[in-house]
Scaffold this active site. Structure first.
Site, mmCIF file in Angstrom:
data_model
loop_
_atom_site.group_PDB
_atom_site.id
_atom_site.type_symbol
_atom_site.label_atom_id
_atom_site.label_comp_id
_atom_site.label_asym_id
_atom_site.label_seq_id
_atom_site.Cartn_x
_atom_site.Cartn_y
_atom_site.Cartn_z
ATOM 1 N N LYS A 1 0.784 -1.228 0.191
ATOM 2 C CA LYS A 1 -0.070 0.055 -0.061
ATOM 3 C C LYS A 1 1.050 1.383 -0.109
ATOM 4 O O LYS A 1 2.024 1.047 0.366
ATOM 5 C CB LYS A 1 -0.915 0.137 1.113
ATOM 6 C CG LYS A 1 -2.106 0.786 1.159
ATOM 7 C CD LYS A 1 -3.413 0.022 0.356
ATOM 8 C CE LYS A 1 -4.385 0.795 0.364
ATOM 9 N NZ LYS A 1 -5.598 -0.203 -0.245
HETATM 10 N N1 GLU Z 1 -7.171 -0.051 -3.469
HETATM 11 C C1 GLU Z 1 -8.155 -1.307 -3.654
HETATM 12 C C2 GLU Z 1 -8.022 -2.168 -2.622
HETATM 13 O O1 GLU Z 1 -8.125 -1.955 -1.683
HETATM 14 C C3 GLU Z 1 -7.461 -1.932 -5.243
HETATM 15 C C4 GLU Z 1 -5.857 -2.163 -5.055
HETATM 16 C C5 GLU Z 1 -5.565 -2.728 -6.467
HETATM 17 O O2 GLU Z 1 -6.396 -2.835 -7.212
HETATM 18 O O3 GLU Z 1 -4.467 -2.979 -6.441
HETATM 19 O O4 GLU Z 1 -8.288 -3.170 -2.634
#
Ligand code: GLU
Length: 435
Positions: free
Chosen positions: A125
């Site tokens: 993240k």
């Molecule tokens: N931000 C989204 C999540 O928390 C998508 C992450 C992604 O597609 O890599 O799942």
């Protein structure tokens, strides 16, 4: 949380990192569940220690010349929890109060989410501590490009692949793709997902998280012996995830009786015209001033009499204080971490089925995975193909978690953690420790 809203208000962007004393801490919430699952699995001490900590945490300074000529310095983070199942994957959020601890929790959640969804990715993240509502488009572009340049050695189609999250969107992803491509001197579409269609985005990506919430809800209703057309639904949050979940559940016959955004809750026992509400927000930015229902607070919204509650706003919404007042029979977590660990036991005692975030909102990263596959293939699938594959993978993930929960006679949340941790731990042991 919504991936495409930019409605977070908050302090300016240059204060030192906020210190949260006695405030909800998503990392602790994540660890509480992780610990329980690890105990049930009797996880070896060394493996526990390996999986408990992120493998990499990068903090970068992002100096920007603002529109008024001043130089401001922002802070950016990328936490890679692990890359055991494959390259690390996870979104980037822009928020004025984001902390490294929050990013660490979210990175681990991505590991468990990808494992639950049967996607060959590890978890990561990223974040930049800034308040997008106070920045111009030019300033946002500069922040994004400098952040990407500073992360050039971290990001990569085979190593770490960002995506949208709170307050970032397709445009942000396009800037990341372009900056990374400029530095590598070739077009690298697969370095980031959630891109605009025209530069290698995937059909269905915008709707994917809401679609996954809809599929998870339908599967859970089947287990509870309920018919979609007999149930009432309350959705907290009306960004990308909340609004699309509401729209798709309504299309399946559910009656949406409550919706909300930062301006508060809107309750209408006769059913809300979700499509009109989406049009209203497109024009007015928020639900403020609309007449879709009686105005209530966000707290009241969570406690409404309904069958299904979809918290799709942000972390730590359901706590020990309000869990006892929740009347829904089913909670489907559209947001990441909307339920604090202290509330788990209360919800369990009340017999409320909770479809945890790492399963319920995995539709987004599932279609991100499809986008990455299509970029690498150089061949693009049509929407029927995407939806069919997505729905099948979400149903399979649901069954895996349901079976694990049954096998260990526990909740869907712990079932999901057990399933994910077991898979990642077994892969880790198979790969072995290098060094
Ligand atoms: N931000 C989204 C999540 O928390 C998508 C992450 C992604 O597609 O890599 O799942």
């Amino acid at each position: 949380m919504s991936e495409r809203t930019s409605d977070i208000a908050g302090p300016s962007y240059v204060e030192p990192a906020p210190v949260h004393h006695n405030e909800p801490n998503p990392f602790e919430s994540m660890m509480a569940r992780f610990d329980k699952a690890a105990e049930i699995l009797n996880l070896e001490k060394g493996v526990y220690e390996y999986l408990q900590k992120p493998v990499k945490q990068v903090i970068v300074s992002i100096p920007i010349q603002m529109d008024n000529g001043e130089i401001k310095v922002f802070e950016g983070y990328r936490v890679i929890h692990d890359n055991i199942l494959g390259p690390s994957k996870g979104g980037i959020r822009y928020a004025p109060d984001v902390t490294l601890d929050e990013v660490k929790a979210l990175a681990s959640w991505m590991t468990w989410k990808c494992a639950v969804a049967n996607i060959p990715f590890g978890g990561a993240k990223g974040a930049v501590r800034c308040d997008p509502s106070k920045l111009s488009k030019v300033e946002l572009e500069k922040i994004t490009r400098r952040y990407t340049a500073n992360m050039f050695n971290v990001f990569g189609p085979e190593s770490d692949i960002p995506a949208p999250d709170m307050n970032t969107n397709e445009q942000t992803m396009a800037w990341i793709m372009d900056t990374y491509s400029m530095h590598s001197q070739r077009t690298e579409t697969a370095v980031v997902t959630g891109k605009p269609l025209i530069i290698g985005g995937s059909l269905g990506r915008v709707e994917a998280t809401g679609r996954g919430v809809m599929i998870s809800t339908l599967e859970a209703l089947k287990k509870l012996g309920l018919n979609p057309s007999d149930v009432t639904v309350v959705v907290q949050g009306f960004g990308n995830v909340g609004s699309i979940s509401a729209k798709l559940l309504k299309a399946e016959g559910c009656k949406i009786i409550g919706i909300s955004d930062v301006t508060g809750g809107y309750y209408n026992p006769k059913g809300i015209e979700v499509e009109s509400a989406i049009d209203y927000v497109k024009q007015n930015r928020t639900l403020e001033g609309s007449n879709f229902g009686e105005k209530i607070t966000n707290e009241e919204l969570l406690e409404l009499n309904c069958d299904v509650l979809v918290p799709a706003a942000k972390e730590d919404q359901i706590s020990a204080d309000n869990a006892g007042n929740i009347k829904a029979r089913l909670i489907v977590e559209g947001a990441n971490g909307p339920t604090m660990s202290e509330a788990d036991e209360i919800l369990k005692e009340k017999g409320i089925m909770v479809i945890p975030d790492i399963l319920a909102n995995a539709g987004g990263v599932t279609v991100s995975y499809f986008e990455w596959v299509q970029n690498r293939l150089g061949y693009y699938w049509d929407i029927d193909d995407i939806n069919k594959r997505h729905d099948r993978m979400m149903r399979e993930a649901f069954e895996c978690v349901y079976d694990t929960a049954n096998k260990y006679k526990t909740t869907m949340r712990l079932g999901a953690y057990i399933f994910a941790i077991d898979k990642v731990a077994r892969t880790l042991v198979l790969r072995g420790i290098y060094g």
